[in-house]
Design an enzyme around this catalytic site. Structure first.
Site, PDB file in Angstrom:
ATOM      1  N   GLU A  62       3.346   6.908  -4.718  1.00 50.60           N
ATOM      2  CA  GLU A  62       3.201   7.306  -6.087  1.00 50.60           C
ATOM      3  C   GLU A  62       2.207   8.119  -6.444  1.00 50.60           C
ATOM      4  O   GLU A  62       2.292   9.254  -7.219  1.00 50.60           O
ATOM      5  CB  GLU A  62       3.330   6.131  -6.986  1.00 50.60           C
ATOM      6  N   ILE A  80       0.754  -1.140   0.013  1.00 47.72           N
ATOM      7  CA  ILE A  80      -0.157  -0.120  -0.078  1.00 47.72           C
ATOM      8  C   ILE A  80       0.920   1.416   0.192  1.00 47.72           C
ATOM      9  O   ILE A  80       0.464   2.321  -0.708  1.00 47.72           O
ATOM     10  CB  ILE A  80      -0.869   0.056   1.223  1.00 47.72           C
ATOM     11  N   GLY A  81       2.020   1.244   0.680  1.00 48.04           N
ATOM     12  CA  GLY A  81       2.842   2.272   0.791  1.00 48.04           C
ATOM     13  C   GLY A  81       3.253   2.719  -0.296  1.00 48.04           C
ATOM     14  O   GLY A  81       3.503   3.994  -0.852  1.00 48.04           O
ATOM     15  N   ASP A  82       3.588   1.995  -1.465  1.00 47.64           N
ATOM     16  CA  ASP A  82       4.148   2.311  -2.688  1.00 47.64           C
ATOM     17  C   ASP A  82       2.964   3.019  -3.588  1.00 47.64           C
ATOM     18  O   ASP A  82       3.623   4.075  -4.174  1.00 47.64           O
ATOM     19  CB  ASP A  82       4.950   1.372  -3.464  1.00 47.64           C
ATOM     20  N   ALA A  83       1.908   2.552  -3.364  1.00 46.14           N
ATOM     21  CA  ALA A  83       0.793   3.124  -4.171  1.00 46.14           C
ATOM     22  C   ALA A  83       0.417   4.668  -3.597  1.00 46.14           C
ATOM     23  O   ALA A  83       0.177   5.521  -4.513  1.00 46.14           O
ATOM     24  CB  ALA A  83      -0.530   2.151  -3.971  1.00 46.14           C
TER      25      ALA A  83
END
Length: 114
Positions: free
Chosen positions: A7, A1-4
């Site tokens: 971004e 979730i953190g990468d989404a």
């Protein structure tokens, strides 16, 4: 979730003022690259107070990276994973704190473009 979350935050930050699609894509890609996130985390460690729990999340995220990746800079990849783990954790458990962190990230990103 953190990468989404990271971004999407970055895309939203760079979408205005209006840019050509290729310029927007280049700006976003530059900011979501592991090397940039690694440098960002280093600056955040100097300018942003992380609670003991947040430091633990950063360490666990960093340690979760397999060292067998064929990457130019495995340490940068580990730092990026740590930052994304923290963003994801805060997004899920403390939206106010997540907003504080993202606001500080925004300031750091704006400093690097000026």
């Amino acid at each position: 979730i953190g990468d989404a979350v990271y971004e999407l935050f970055t895309r939203a930050l760079y979408v205005w003022p209006s840019k050509k699609r290729v310029n927007l894509q280049n700006d976003v890609v530059d900011r979501v690259r592991a090397e940039f996130q690694s440098e960002l985390l280093k600056r955040l460690r100097e300018s942003f107070f992380f609670t003991p729990k947040e430091q633990q999340i950063l360490q666990r995220g960093r340690n979760s990276v397999s060292r067998n990746h064929n990457r130019r800079d495995p340490a940068a990849y580990a730092d990026a994973t740590a930052l994304e783990a923290l963003v994801g954790y805060l997004y899920l458990v403390n939206s106010e704190r997540c907003a504080e962190l993202l606001d500080r990230i925004r300031l750091e990103m704006m400093e690097t473009t000026s």
